[in-house]
Scaffold this motif. Structure first.
Motif, short mmCIF file in Angstrom:
data_model
loop_
_atom_site.label_atom_id
_atom_site.label_comp_id
_atom_site.label_asym_id
_atom_site.label_seq_id
_atom_site.Cartn_x
_atom_site.Cartn_y
_atom_site.Cartn_z
N ASP A 44 0.82 -1.21 0.00
CA ASP A 44 0.00 0.00 0.00
C ASP A 44 0.86 1.26 0.00
O ASP A 44 0.41 2.31 0.44
N LEU A 45 2.10 1.16 -0.47
CA LEU A 45 3.00 2.31 -0.49
C LEU A 45 3.11 2.86 -1.90
O LEU A 45 3.32 2.12 -2.85
N LYS A 46 2.96 4.17 -2.01
CA LYS A 46 3.05 4.85 -3.29
C LYS A 46 4.28 5.75 -3.30
O LYS A 46 4.65 6.33 -2.28
N ASP A 47 4.91 5.88 -4.47
CA ASP A 47 6.04 6.80 -4.61
C ASP A 47 5.56 8.23 -4.42
O ASP A 47 4.45 8.59 -4.87
N ILE A 48 6.39 9.03 -3.77
CA ILE A 48 6.08 10.44 -3.58
C ILE A 48 7.36 11.24 -3.80
O ILE A 48 8.42 10.90 -3.28
N ALA A 49 7.27 12.28 -4.61
CA ALA A 49 8.40 13.19 -4.83
C ALA A 49 8.46 14.16 -3.65
O ALA A 49 7.50 14.87 -3.37
N LEU A 50 9.58 14.14 -2.94
CA LEU A 50 9.75 14.99 -1.78
C LEU A 50 10.32 16.34 -2.22
O LEU A 50 11.17 16.40 -3.11
N LYS A 51 9.87 17.42 -1.61
CA LYS A 51 10.23 18.76 -2.04
C LYS A 51 11.67 19.17 -1.70
O LYS A 51 12.20 20.09 -2.29
#
Length: 132
Positions: A44-51
């Motif tokens: 249930d983990l999705k990739d996320i672009a961190l700022k």
């Protein structure tokens, strides 16, 4: 040859901050995960672009480094809490170590990590600097 393969495989992590966000509990992690360390949810983990922005959570000034880092000593290594909530261990650059404080705002920069081999292949990666 193993080092070259490993370096190419890790390029996405070296040149961008891509973390994981758990769809179940909402926690954000870096580096990417396949299992949520918070709620143990799998898949249930999705990739996320961190700022690449955050605050210093904790830090240490390294005055007696290993041989690989003698030329840059003293230097600061910090745990940075990103605005998304993930924590990352990183070097703080472009500042005097006396200017670093817990709570200081920082931002992502890319800098030289190391120079390898006789050909002088330079590896770059992420570090952080104090926000101006």
């Amino acid at each position: 040859m193993k080092e070259i393969v490993r370096a190419w495989r890790h390029i996405p992590q070296r040149y961008s901050l891509i973390g994981s966000k758990c769809s179940h509990c909402g926690k954000v992690f870096f580096p990417k995960r396949v299992l949520c360390p918070e709620c143990r949810s799998k898949g249930d983990l999705k990739d996320i672009a961190l700022k690449g922005e955050g605050k210093i959570h904790s830090y240490s000034v390294i005055n007696t480094p290993t041989d690989d880092f003698k030329l840059i000593a003293p230097y600061v290594v910090a745990i940075v809490e990103l605005i998304e909530g993930a924590k990352i261990t990183t070097q703080i650059v472009d500042c005097n170590s006396k200017d670093v404080e817990i709570g200081s705002e920082v931002e992502l920069v890319f800098r030289k990590i190391k120079e390898e081999g006789d050909d002088g292949v330079i590896s770059y990666g992420y570090k952080f600097k104090l926000k101006e």
